[in-house]
Write an enzyme that holds these catalytic residues in place. Structure first.
Site, PDB file in Angstrom:
ATOM      1  N   LYS A  60      32.782  46.611  23.911  1.00 49.51           N
ATOM      2  CA  LYS A  60      32.571  45.178  23.725  1.00 49.51           C
ATOM      3  C   LYS A  60      31.210  44.878  23.086  1.00 49.51           C
ATOM      4  O   LYS A  60      30.320  45.736  23.044  1.00 49.51           O
ATOM      5  CB  LYS A  60      32.704  44.483  25.081  1.00 49.51           C
ATOM      6  CG  LYS A  60      34.107  44.626  25.693  1.00 49.51           C
ATOM      7  CD  LYS A  60      34.225  43.821  26.975  1.00 49.51           C
ATOM      8  CE  LYS A  60      35.623  43.919  27.559  1.00 49.51           C
ATOM      9  NZ  LYS A  60      35.770  43.070  28.761  1.00 49.51           N
ATOM     10  N   TYR A  70      43.476  37.928  24.586  1.00 48.56           N
ATOM     11  CA  TYR A  70      43.284  37.615  26.012  1.00 48.56           C
ATOM     12  C   TYR A  70      44.173  36.454  26.469  1.00 48.56           C
ATOM     13  O   TYR A  70      43.812  35.768  27.429  1.00 48.56           O
ATOM     14  CB  TYR A  70      41.818  37.311  26.281  1.00 48.56           C
ATOM     15  CG  TYR A  70      40.968  38.563  26.415  1.00 48.56           C
ATOM     16  CD1 TYR A  70      41.169  39.458  27.468  1.00 48.56           C
ATOM     17  CD2 TYR A  70      39.951  38.848  25.518  1.00 48.56           C
ATOM     18  CE1 TYR A  70      40.399  40.595  27.620  1.00 48.56           C
ATOM     19  CE2 TYR A  70      39.165  39.990  25.659  1.00 48.56           C
ATOM     20  CZ  TYR A  70      39.402  40.858  26.714  1.00 48.56           C
ATOM     21  OH  TYR A  70      38.632  41.982  26.867  1.00 48.56           O
ATOM     22  N   ASN A  81      30.999  43.230  30.345  1.00 45.88           N
ATOM     23  CA  ASN A  81      31.217  44.472  31.096  1.00 45.88           C
ATOM     24  C   ASN A  81      31.516  45.683  30.209  1.00 45.88           C
ATOM     25  O   ASN A  81      32.180  46.620  30.633  1.00 45.88           O
ATOM     26  CB  ASN A  81      32.291  44.262  32.170  1.00 45.88           C
ATOM     27  CG  ASN A  81      33.635  43.903  31.591  1.00 45.88           C
ATOM     28  OD1 ASN A  81      33.775  43.753  30.380  1.00 45.88           O
ATOM     29  ND2 ASN A  81      34.636  43.787  32.449  1.00 45.88           N
ATOM     30  N   HIS A 117      36.740  47.552  27.531  1.00 38.74           N
ATOM     31  CA  HIS A 117      38.071  47.122  27.988  1.00 38.74           C
ATOM     32  C   HIS A 117      39.021  48.300  27.922  1.00 38.74           C
ATOM     33  O   HIS A 117      38.975  49.084  26.971  1.00 38.74           O
ATOM     34  CB  HIS A 117      38.599  46.008  27.073  1.00 38.74           C
ATOM     35  CG  HIS A 117      40.060  45.701  27.289  1.00 38.74           C
ATOM     36  ND1 HIS A 117      40.486  44.859  28.288  1.00 38.74           N
ATOM     37  CD2 HIS A 117      41.172  46.157  26.673  1.00 38.74           C
ATOM     38  CE1 HIS A 117      41.814  44.803  28.257  1.00 38.74           C
ATOM     39  NE2 HIS A 117      42.260  45.578  27.285  1.00 38.74           N
ATOM     40  N   GLU A 127      48.448  46.304  22.714  1.00 35.22           N
ATOM     41  CA  GLU A 127      47.041  46.179  22.318  1.00 35.22           C
ATOM     42  C   GLU A 127      46.715  47.114  21.146  1.00 35.22           C
ATOM     43  O   GLU A 127      45.933  46.761  20.258  1.00 35.22           O
ATOM     44  CB  GLU A 127      46.131  46.423  23.525  1.00 35.22           C
ATOM     45  CG  GLU A 127      46.302  45.310  24.553  1.00 35.22           C
ATOM     46  CD  GLU A 127      45.504  45.489  25.839  1.00 35.22           C
ATOM     47  OE1 GLU A 127      44.802  46.513  26.000  1.00 35.22           O
ATOM     48  OE2 GLU A 127      45.591  44.582  26.688  1.00 35.22           O
TER      49      GLU A 127
HETATM   50  P1  CMP Z   1      38.572  42.923  30.712  1.00 33.61           P
HETATM   51  O1  CMP Z   1      38.897  44.117  31.514  1.00 33.61           O
HETATM   52  O2  CMP Z   1      38.447  43.070  29.239  1.00 33.61           O
HETATM   53  O3  CMP Z   1      39.650  41.781  31.028  1.00 33.61           O
HETATM   54  C1  CMP Z   1      39.348  40.413  31.100  1.00 33.61           C
HETATM   55  C2  CMP Z   1      37.903  40.118  30.876  1.00 33.61           C
HETATM   56  O4  CMP Z   1      37.487  38.849  31.288  1.00 33.61           O
HETATM   57  C3  CMP Z   1      37.055  41.076  31.713  1.00 33.61           C
HETATM   58  O5  CMP Z   1      37.145  42.374  31.247  1.00 33.61           O
HETATM   59  C4  CMP Z   1      35.693  40.392  31.608  1.00 33.61           C
HETATM   60  O6  CMP Z   1      35.063  40.621  30.345  1.00 33.61           O
HETATM   61  C5  CMP Z   1      36.122  38.930  31.679  1.00 33.61           C
HETATM   62  N1  CMP Z   1      36.018  38.395  33.054  1.00 33.61           N
HETATM   63  C6  CMP Z   1      36.732  38.770  34.133  1.00 33.61           C
HETATM   64  N2  CMP Z   1      36.360  38.068  35.214  1.00 33.61           N
HETATM   65  C7  CMP Z   1      35.407  37.209  34.791  1.00 33.61           C
HETATM   66  C8  CMP Z   1      34.632  36.199  35.437  1.00 33.61           C
HETATM   67  N3  CMP Z   1      34.782  35.926  36.742  1.00 33.61           N
HETATM   68  N4  CMP Z   1      33.739  35.500  34.702  1.00 33.61           N
HETATM   69  C9  CMP Z   1      33.608  35.755  33.390  1.00 33.61           C
HETATM   70  N5  CMP Z   1      34.312  36.707  32.712  1.00 33.61           N
HETATM   71  C10 CMP Z   1      35.183  37.421  33.408  1.00 33.61           C
END
Ligand code: CMP
Length: 131
Positions: free
Chosen positions: A3, A43, A106, A109, A120
């Site tokens: 990311k 998403y 984070n 993904h 995907e």
């Molecule tokens: P990902 O595993 O890519 O799937 C959904 C994404 O949404 C997640 O990683 C984070 O980047 C984001 N995400 C999930 N929970 C939250 C949250 N509580 N607040 C903001 N972003 C979130």
């Protein structure tokens, strides 16, 4: 996908090294940047979540690395390698523990099922870009 936060922070090489070291084969890879529309589509399952706007803004703010990986038991093993969504909950040594900032930014993904991995993969790559 690696990311935008992890790309900005210079972690592409270290993350790919961990992925290769864990036995994954890279069968497709590109350095690219998602448009707003593309991030909203990718998403779409989260579109009703309160963080959807923030997520789309984050995922489009800079380049990402997208890849298709192969391995026996790939989905489960990759999720173990990357760790919990929130790096505060991620196990020691996982990619998110090492490289993520917080639950939103984070670092990486991973697909949550073989079915979603196909969807995907097809989102990011044409058939002739997967080897
Ligand atoms: P990902 O595993 O890519 O799937 C959904 C994404 O949404 C997640 O990683 C984070 O980047 C984001 N995400 C999930 N929970 C939250 C949250 N509580 N607040 C903001 N972003 C979130």
């Amino acid at each position: 996908m690696i990311k935008p936060d992890a790309v900005e922070n210079g972690h592409i090489g270290a993350i790919l090294d961990k992925i290769a070291g864990a036995g994954f084969k890279i069968v497709a890879m590109k350095y690219t940047q998602l448009s707003k529309r593309e991030a909203q589509e990718f998403y779409v399952v989260h579109k009703e979540r309160p963080f959807f706007g923030e997520l789309v803004g984050f995922m489009t703010r800079g380049p990402i690395v997208s890849a298709v990986l192969e391995k026996e038991n790939a989905v489960e093993d990759f999720r173990a390698l990357i760790g919990a969504t929130n790096p505060a909950d991620a196990a020691e040594g996982t990619i998110r523990k090492l490289f993520a900032t917080d639950i939103a930014e984070n670092a990486i993904h991973g697909s949550d099922s073989d079915e979603n991995a196909k969807i995907e993969g097809a989102f990011h790559f044409s058939g002739r870009e997967i080897y």
